[in-house]
Motif scaffolding. Structure first.
Motif, mmCIF file in Angstrom:
data_model
loop_
_atom_site.group_PDB
_atom_site.id
_atom_site.type_symbol
_atom_site.label_atom_id
_atom_site.label_comp_id
_atom_site.label_asym_id
_atom_site.label_seq_id
_atom_site.Cartn_x
_atom_site.Cartn_y
_atom_site.Cartn_z
ATOM 1 N N THR A 98 0.816 -1.215 0.000
ATOM 2 C CA THR A 98 0.000 0.000 0.000
ATOM 3 C C THR A 98 0.852 1.269 0.000
ATOM 4 O OG1 THR A 98 -0.203 -0.116 2.420
ATOM 5 C CG2 THR A 98 -1.982 -1.079 1.114
ATOM 6 N N SER A 148 -4.095 -3.286 4.861
ATOM 7 C CA SER A 148 -4.919 -2.077 4.794
ATOM 8 C C SER A 148 -5.037 -1.378 6.149
ATOM 9 C CB SER A 148 -6.317 -2.413 4.266
ATOM 10 O OG SER A 148 -6.966 -3.366 5.084
ATOM 11 N N SER A 164 -9.549 2.713 -1.413
ATOM 12 C CA SER A 164 -8.087 2.783 -1.525
ATOM 13 C C SER A 164 -7.509 1.465 -2.002
ATOM 14 C CB SER A 164 -7.475 3.153 -0.169
ATOM 15 O OG SER A 164 -7.825 2.181 0.813
ATOM 16 N N LEU A 165 -8.186 0.361 -1.708
ATOM 17 C CA LEU A 165 -7.649 -0.958 -2.019
ATOM 18 C C LEU A 165 -8.786 -1.952 -2.156
ATOM 19 C CD1 LEU A 165 -4.869 -2.446 -2.276
ATOM 20 C CD2 LEU A 165 -5.093 -3.028 0.146
ATOM 21 N N LYS A 170 -5.370 -0.826 -6.450
ATOM 22 C CA LYS A 170 -5.544 0.463 -5.779
ATOM 23 C C LYS A 170 -6.616 1.280 -6.507
ATOM 24 C CE LYS A 170 -0.932 0.752 -3.738
ATOM 25 N NZ LYS A 170 0.338 1.507 -3.647
ATOM 26 N N ALA A 214 -6.189 6.004 -3.257
ATOM 27 C CA ALA A 214 -4.868 5.456 -2.941
ATOM 28 C C ALA A 214 -3.784 6.460 -3.312
ATOM 29 C CB ALA A 214 -4.659 4.128 -3.671
ATOM 30 N N THR A 253 -8.307 3.977 4.596
ATOM 31 C CA THR A 253 -7.010 3.785 5.217
ATOM 32 C C THR A 253 -6.351 5.127 5.479
ATOM 33 O OG1 THR A 253 -6.747 1.709 4.014
ATOM 34 C CG2 THR A 253 -4.762 2.690 4.950
#
Length: 209
Positions: A19, A95, A119-120, A173, A177, A207
């Protein structure tokens, strides 16, 4: 535009650091398991959509309550459950979330390339082919702000579309992200695919970086 780097890993521990990296896609190539296919095909009439916020410790109990007893009587169910639990644990660690949103679904939606607000996202197809995605140097970003757009308009090189296979683990992502978001889509169900079963995970909360 630079050529993106794929984050290849071969075990849950190999995802650590993804990440925070400049990579936008992580890929774990895994061999399909015929016993998983047998398990899923045997109970395809009982497959239901599943969506819950889960911690790794809650996976077993929550899934046990969601599927019929005959599913769990199969000797094939335990290895599958252990695999899902391991992926949830891996995803939550990477995460930085105590829980994640876990979905199991049979529908193959989003037949066009798109990005996600998360974000993921983790995607693993336990039955049938996996998702397709584009490297960031294969997207015409001049056109992506306009919607709707035809798929052939944004893909610069159609012969370079990446494809996940059954049981591969892909992490993508999204728009929140630290990289450009990944354009991806779910494959259409093929006539020979009697059943599709896809595991998806997203963070329970955005996140914090």
């Amino acid at each position: 535009m630079r050529t993106p780097t794929m984050w290849d890993f071969h075990a849950p521990s190999g995802l650590a650091g993804f990440t925070q990296s400049s990579c936008s896609v992580a890929l774990w190539r895994r061999q399909p398991r015929s016993d998983f296919r047998v398990l899923i095909d045997c109970i395809r009439g009982d497959l239901a959509e599943f969506r819950q916020l889960l911690s790794p410790a809650a996976v077993e109990q929550s899934l046990a309550a969601a599927f019929p007893a005959r599913f769990w009587r199969s000797s094939l169910a335990r290895p599958w459950l252990e695999d899902v639990t391991a992926l949830v644990d891996m995803f939550c660690q990477e995460s930085a979330c105590a829980q994640c949103c876990v979905r199991l679904e049979s529908l193959r939606t989003a037949a066009h390339f798109h990005t996600d607000s998360h974000s993921l996202q983790l995607v693993c197809s336990y039955r049938g082919p996996g998702i397709s995605w584009l490297g960031e140097d294969n997207v015409d970003f001049r056109l992506t702000d306009g919607w709707p757009y035809r798929e052939e308009e944004i893909v610069l090189r159609p012969h370079e579309v990446h494809q996940a296979n059954e049981r591969d683990v892909v992490l993508l992502k999204g728009r929140s992200a630290n990289t450009l978001p990944v354009y991806h889509k779910g494959p259409s169900r093929r006539p020979q695919d009697l059943t599709s079963w896809i595991l998806r995970m997203t963070p329970a909360v955005p996140t914090r970086r």
